[in-house]
Design an enzyme around this catalytic site. Structure first.
Site, PDB file in Angstrom:
ATOM      1  N   THR A 126      10.290  54.572  94.999  1.00 44.65           N
ATOM      2  CA  THR A 126      10.126  53.289  95.006  1.00 44.65           C
ATOM      3  C   THR A 126      11.045  52.525  95.249  1.00 44.65           C
ATOM      4  OG1 THR A 126       9.512  51.477  93.366  1.00 44.65           O
ATOM      5  CG2 THR A 126      10.338  53.523  92.439  1.00 44.65           C
ATOM      6  N   ASP A 127      10.970  51.225  95.711  1.00 47.35           N
ATOM      7  CA  ASP A 127      12.343  50.364  95.872  1.00 47.35           C
ATOM      8  C   ASP A 127      12.811  49.742  94.599  1.00 47.35           C
ATOM      9  OD1 ASP A 127      10.427  48.630  95.227  1.00 47.35           O
ATOM     10  OD2 ASP A 127      10.520  47.248  96.777  1.00 47.35           O
ATOM     11  N   GLU A 128      12.115  50.071  93.700  1.00 45.38           N
ATOM     12  CA  GLU A 128      12.446  49.752  92.150  1.00 45.38           C
ATOM     13  C   GLU A 128      13.866  50.507  91.809  1.00 45.38           C
ATOM     14  OE1 GLU A 128       9.799  48.641  89.143  1.00 45.38           O
ATOM     15  OE2 GLU A 128       8.253  48.614  90.797  1.00 45.38           O
ATOM     16  N   TYR A 154      10.838  52.898  83.796  1.00 45.03           N
ATOM     17  CA  TYR A 154      10.063  53.606  85.015  1.00 45.03           C
ATOM     18  C   TYR A 154      11.221  53.799  86.190  1.00 45.03           C
ATOM     19  CZ  TYR A 154       7.391  53.070  89.110  1.00 45.03           C
ATOM     20  OH  TYR A 154       7.021  53.571  90.475  1.00 45.03           O
ATOM     21  N   LYS A 158      12.182  57.115  88.086  1.00 44.61           N
ATOM     22  CA  LYS A 158      12.154  57.674  89.570  1.00 44.61           C
ATOM     23  C   LYS A 158      13.351  57.984  90.134  1.00 44.61           C
ATOM     24  CE  LYS A 158       8.590  57.338  91.504  1.00 44.61           C
ATOM     25  NZ  LYS A 158       7.730  58.393  91.767  1.00 44.61           N
TER      26      LYS A 158
HETATM   27  N1  LIG Z   1       1.689  51.175  93.345  1.00 45.06           N
HETATM   28  C1  LIG Z   1       2.976  50.912  93.903  1.00 45.06           C
HETATM   29  O1  LIG Z   1       3.073  49.913  94.359  1.00 45.06           O
HETATM   30  C2  LIG Z   1       4.049  51.884  94.158  1.00 45.06           C
HETATM   31  C3  LIG Z   1       5.042  51.507  94.843  1.00 45.06           C
HETATM   32  C4  LIG Z   1       6.300  52.206  94.971  1.00 45.06           C
HETATM   33  C5  LIG Z   1       6.159  53.455  94.686  1.00 45.06           C
HETATM   34  N2  LIG Z   1       4.894  53.873  93.959  1.00 45.06           N
HETATM   35  C6  LIG Z   1       4.891  55.356  93.493  1.00 45.06           C
HETATM   36  O2  LIG Z   1       3.964  55.960  94.253  1.00 45.06           O
HETATM   37  C7  LIG Z   1       3.478  56.806  93.141  1.00 45.06           C
HETATM   38  C8  LIG Z   1       1.892  56.548  93.164  1.00 45.06           C
HETATM   39  O3  LIG Z   1       1.808  55.450  92.497  1.00 45.06           O
HETATM   40  P1  LIG Z   1       0.554  54.792  92.240  1.00 45.06           P
HETATM   41  O4  LIG Z   1       0.326  53.389  92.024  1.00 45.06           O
HETATM   42  O5  LIG Z   1      -0.958  55.337  93.043  1.00 45.06           O
HETATM   43  O6  LIG Z   1       0.089  55.478  90.776  1.00 45.06           O
HETATM   44  P2  LIG Z   1      -1.286  55.576  89.809  1.00 45.06           P
HETATM   45  O7  LIG Z   1      -0.523  55.178  88.437  1.00 45.06           O
HETATM   46  O8  LIG Z   1      -2.455  54.639  90.194  1.00 45.06           O
HETATM   47  O9  LIG Z   1      -1.535  56.922  89.855  1.00 45.06           O
HETATM   48  C9  LIG Z   1      -0.819  58.109  89.171  1.00 45.06           C
HETATM   49  C10 LIG Z   1      -1.654  59.231  89.331  1.00 45.06           C
HETATM   50  O10 LIG Z   1      -0.837  60.336  88.962  1.00 45.06           O
HETATM   51  C11 LIG Z   1      -1.459  61.165  87.759  1.00 45.06           C
HETATM   52  N3  LIG Z   1      -0.649  61.633  86.600  1.00 45.06           N
HETATM   53  C12 LIG Z   1       0.162  61.054  85.859  1.00 45.06           C
HETATM   54  N4  LIG Z   1       0.878  61.916  85.164  1.00 45.06           N
HETATM   55  C13 LIG Z   1       0.329  63.141  85.595  1.00 45.06           C
HETATM   56  C14 LIG Z   1       0.778  64.545  85.207  1.00 45.06           C
HETATM   57  N5  LIG Z   1       1.525  64.770  84.302  1.00 45.06           N
HETATM   58  N6  LIG Z   1       0.426  65.659  85.961  1.00 45.06           N
HETATM   59  C15 LIG Z   1      -0.691  65.381  87.052  1.00 45.06           C
HETATM   60  N7  LIG Z   1      -0.977  64.016  87.378  1.00 45.06           N
HETATM   61  C16 LIG Z   1      -0.517  63.197  86.655  1.00 45.06           C
HETATM   62  C17 LIG Z   1      -2.519  60.160  87.080  1.00 45.06           C
HETATM   63  O11 LIG Z   1      -3.607  60.613  86.537  1.00 45.06           O
HETATM   64  C18 LIG Z   1      -2.726  59.282  88.396  1.00 45.06           C
HETATM   65  O12 LIG Z   1      -3.997  59.647  89.097  1.00 45.06           O
HETATM   66  C19 LIG Z   1       4.268  56.923  92.423  1.00 45.06           C
HETATM   67  O13 LIG Z   1       4.998  58.066  92.127  1.00 45.06           O
HETATM   68  C20 LIG Z   1       4.888  55.530  91.974  1.00 45.06           C
HETATM   69  O14 LIG Z   1       6.167  55.668  91.524  1.00 45.06           O
HETATM   70  C21 LIG Z   1       4.026  53.127  93.653  1.00 45.06           C
END
Ligand SMILES: NC(=O)c1ccc[n+]([C@@H]2O[C@H](COP(=O)([O-])OP(=O)(O)OC[C@H]3O[C@@H](n4cnc5c(N)ncnc54)[C@H](O)[C@@H]3O)[C@@H](O)[C@H]2O)c1
Length: 339
Positions: A126-128, A154, A158
């Site tokens: 993430t950009d965070e 968080y 990351k």
């Molecule tokens: N949503 C955003 O805007 C955003 C932006 C930047 C980066 N990200 C990164 O992208 C990735 C996906 O984000 P998202 O928004 O789809 O997240 P999300 O919270 O919607 O989904 C996370 C998924 O991971 C699974 N999970 C959590 N803990 C687990 C574990 N211990 N073992 C197996 N599965 C597990 C959950 O069941 C869920 O299905 C993350 O790594 C996040 O840091 C997201």
């Protein structure tokens, strides 16, 4: 045929990535490993589960035996790691689970990659991890070499995972790539995140909570553009490289909320300003020049089109939303047997 192991595929971006792969690379085999935490939703993957090249496995990425036995059985070529605890507010309330899943879980996966000769480990970050930028310095944006300076538990988890990924590349020779993206939006996003939360509240005429003054700026990236970027990186990216992926669509939170209300024909009087989030990042802005220069990648979906499409999607999938809001999805998740 390439075998992709996708962690966190029952969540927002991971599920969109699975549908992207089924559409664009139907010859590949996809294995999704997801624990189905509160953020995962098995219903999201029902259509994928009808495809013969897709397999869902319920399991925890931080559990070594589960992960190692799955890798031994499937011998994936590429691991795309989405699974994470991803909600900043929850990390402020309870950081421990963020360190376990986001850092230790990443370590377990990379250990399995080394043991079973995985050709590429891709970390979705993430950009965070870069911290934030001043609101008034619109000339500044994050590049891949911007120092890491996370603000929340968080983003710190990351950033720690990203550093570990780099170290596994350097020390053990694991072939890794990292992508760092801005705020995603689109179908299947859990309604605790800004856009689906505001759509859900507006639809039920409840107050829309906006932190502080709502002036915080985010750089919005449609999830489909993000999936296209990851697909390019895992197939053509160079091991050891980091790639920033951004939508080049900076909008303040307040403007996002006002636009949602306007599109749903709801009054702005529904906006309710609430106490600011501790350590709230002011502004994120990604410079995606490396993605553009290396791959000719460009975000294709403008924020105004993407937001309209996203609202239309939530209106057409109210049953999916109700299932979550009513908490019924938890029972369905619990009924899936563990690996
Ligand atoms: N949503 C955003 O805007 C955003 C932006 C930047 C980066 N990200 C990164 O992208 C990735 C996906 O984000 P998202 O928004 O789809 O997240 P999300 O919270 O919607 O989904 C996370 C998924 O991971 C699974 N999970 C959590 N803990 C687990 C574990 N211990 N073992 C197996 N599965 C597990 C959950 O069941 C869920 O299905 C993350 O790594 C996040 O840091 C997201």
């Amino acid at each position: 045929m390439t075998k992709l192991l996708i962690t966190g595929g029952a969540g927002f971006i991971g599920s969109n990535f699975i549908y992207y792969q089924l559409k664009h690379h139907p010859q590949d085999r996809l294995i999704c490993l997801d624990q189905l935490t509160y953020a995962g939703n098995i219903q999201t993957l029902r259509a994928a589960m009808k495809q013969p090249q897709f397999r869902f496995v319920k399991g925890d990425i931080a559990q070594r035996e589960t992960v190692f036995s799955l890798f031994a059985e499937e011998k994936p070529d590429i691991v795309i790691h989405f699974a994470a605890e991803s909600h900043v507010d929850r990390s402020i309330a309870d950081p421990g689970i963020f360190l376990r899943t986001n850092v230790l879980g990443t370590q377990v996966l990379m250990d399995a990659c080394l043991r079973y000769g995985v050709l590429r480990f891709h970390q979705v970050s993430t950009d965070e991890v870069y911290g934030d930028l001043p609101l008034e310095r619109t000339d500044l944006s994050f590049v891949e070499t911007t120092p890491l300076c996370p603000s929340s538990p968080y983003s710190a988890s990351k950033a720690a995972a990203d550093l570990l990924v780099g170290a596994y590349g350097r020390t053990y020779g694991l072939k890794t790539t990292i992508s760092r993206c801005s705020n995603n939006y689109g179908p299947y996003q859990f309604p605790e995140k800004l856009i689906p939360l505001m759509i859900t509240k507006a639809l039920s005429n409840e107050p829309l909570p906006v932190y502080g003054t709502g002036k915080n700026v985010r750089d919005w990236l449609h999830v489909e553009d993000h999936c296209a970027a990851i697909d390019l990186i895992i197939r053509h990216g160079k091991p050891g490289e980091i790639y920033n992926v951004g939508g080049k669509q900076e909008v303040s939170n307040l403007d996002v909320v006002k636009t949602i209300l306007q599109l749903l024909q709801k009054p702005e009087s529904l906006i309710s300003f609430v106490a600011d989030r501790p350590g709230h990042d002011l502004r994120y802005a990604i410079n995606p020049a490396k993605m553009e220069n290396m791959f000719g990648w460009q975000p294709q979906i403008s924020f105004s089109d993407g937001l309209r499409q996203t609202i239309a999607w939530y209106l057409e999938h109210q049953q999916w939303l109700d299932h979550i809001v009513s908490n019924r999805y938890r029972a369905e998740n619990d009924a899936v047997p563990k690996a």
